[in-house]
Scaffold this motif. Structure first.
Motif, PDB file in Angstrom:
ATOM      1  N   VAL A  13     -17.201 -38.308 -30.956  1.00  0.00           N
ATOM      2  CA  VAL A  13     -16.477 -38.098 -29.626  1.00  0.00           C
ATOM      3  C   VAL A  13     -17.360 -37.819 -28.376  1.00  0.00           C
ATOM      4  N   ILE A  14     -18.445 -36.836 -28.561  1.00  0.00           N
ATOM      5  CA  ILE A  14     -19.470 -36.862 -27.620  1.00  0.00           C
ATOM      6  C   ILE A  14     -20.279 -38.237 -27.149  1.00  0.00           C
ATOM      7  N   GLY A  55     -19.302 -41.033 -27.969  1.00  0.00           N
ATOM      8  CA  GLY A  55     -18.476 -42.393 -27.341  1.00  0.00           C
ATOM      9  C   GLY A  55     -18.303 -41.822 -25.807  1.00  0.00           C
ATOM     10  N   ALA A  56     -18.082 -40.337 -25.541  1.00  0.00           N
ATOM     11  CA  ALA A  56     -17.991 -40.304 -23.961  1.00  0.00           C
ATOM     12  C   ALA A  56     -19.196 -40.321 -23.332  1.00  0.00           C
ATOM     13  N   ILE A  57     -20.071 -40.149 -23.635  1.00  0.00           N
ATOM     14  CA  ILE A  57     -21.707 -40.631 -23.012  1.00  0.00           C
ATOM     15  C   ILE A  57     -21.703 -41.982 -22.647  1.00  0.00           C
ATOM     16  N   GLY A  88     -19.416 -44.198 -22.870  1.00  0.00           N
ATOM     17  CA  GLY A  88     -18.210 -44.484 -21.737  1.00  0.00           C
ATOM     18  C   GLY A  88     -18.634 -44.380 -20.522  1.00  0.00           C
ATOM     19  N   ILE A  89     -19.132 -43.127 -20.159  1.00  0.00           N
ATOM     20  CA  ILE A  89     -19.532 -42.694 -18.867  1.00  0.00           C
ATOM     21  C   ILE A  89     -20.767 -43.560 -18.101  1.00  0.00           C
ATOM     22  N   TYR A 122     -21.202 -46.755 -19.437  1.00  0.00           N
ATOM     23  CA  TYR A 122     -20.859 -48.089 -18.821  1.00  0.00           C
ATOM     24  C   TYR A 122     -20.230 -47.954 -17.620  1.00  0.00           C
TER      25      TYR A 122
END
Length: 248
Positions: free
Chosen positions: A74-75, A77-79, A81-82, A84
């Motif tokens: 999750v972490i 993926g969040a990084i 996404g940010i 991108y």
């Protein structure tokens, strides 16, 4: 009165009453040593219980490990996404603009010597991403499964929204080239064009703002159709189609 009288036993009124129940309970031995005619049955033992401590500990460890992995995914993926959303990355674009054959000679020992000069236009369409082209690159020109020439790209940095024109010189040598020459001449006579493949393996490092990421390999595969392979002439590129991908 007759001499022979029948005497009937009379119970003693002062004697204790006759017991109506047995003095020894049923199913019990008659003496402390037990009844030799009967064997006592031992009470059934409870089955041994399995230990649950180690199993429960193992289950907790597995659950904690899966939870940690899930949180890491999750972490990350969040990084990603940010990053991108902030940098909006785009793949660079490459095009083969010019292909010059300076030497294409069949030697007396039936070997083939070649020299190519390739002009490549590299475009970086990213507004916030720079590209470092590192040492260790390799570019090759192939006809079918035969490698005609090899070379390497220069080391340089390409900034944001930059277009760079690269000129690369390549040389090659092939033994027993009679079959190659025969196939080339026959294909040019029948189709009027010669299909070539250009492969590029380039180590690059991506720069996100001030952050310089780890080195990856950028692979370029181009299919090029030329009108001829005549020496000391500029070959006309009829079509060019390139595909790109990254590899760690």
């Amino acid at each position: 009165m007759s001499d022979h009288q029948k005497i009937h036993p009379v119970s003693d009124p002062e004697a204790p009453p006759h017991p109506t129940a047995p003095l020894v309970p049923r199913g019990s031995s008659r003496s402390e040593q037990g009844d030799p005619t009967k064997t006592q049955q031992a009470a059934p033992l409870d089955p041994p219980r399995k230990k649950k401590g180690s199993r429960s500990c193992w289950c907790r460890c597995v659950c904690y490990t899966l939870l940690v992995l899930f949180l890491l995914i999750v972490i990350v993926g969040a990084i990603v996404g940010i990053l991108y959303l902030v940098f909006r990355p785009k793949l660079p674009d490459y095009n083969i603009d010019r292909l010059q054959l300076t030497r294409f000679q069949l030697n007396q020992d039936l070997s083939l010597s070649t020299e190519f000069n390739v002009t490549i236009t590299a475009k970086n369409p990213n507004e916030k991403i720079g590209i470092y082209y590192e040492d260790g690159s390799r570019i090759s020109v192939l006809y079918m499964q035969t490698r005609l020439s090899n070379g390497s790209l220069p080391k340089f940095y390409q900034g944001h929204e930059n277009t760079t024109i690269i000129s690369v010189e390549m040389t090659g040598f092939n033994q027993n080239a009679t079959s190659i020459m025969t196939t080339l001449q026959e294909q040019q006579r029948l189709t009027g064009s010669i299909p070539l493949r250009i492969r590029v393996t380039q180590p690059v490092r991506i720069k996100l703002g001030r952050l310089k990421l780890m080195e990856v390999r950028f692979l370029v595969r181009c299919g090029v159709s030329v009108d001829s392979l005549a020496a000391n002439s500029v070959i006309r590129v009829r079509s060019s189609n390139c595909k790109y991908r990254f590899r760690l």
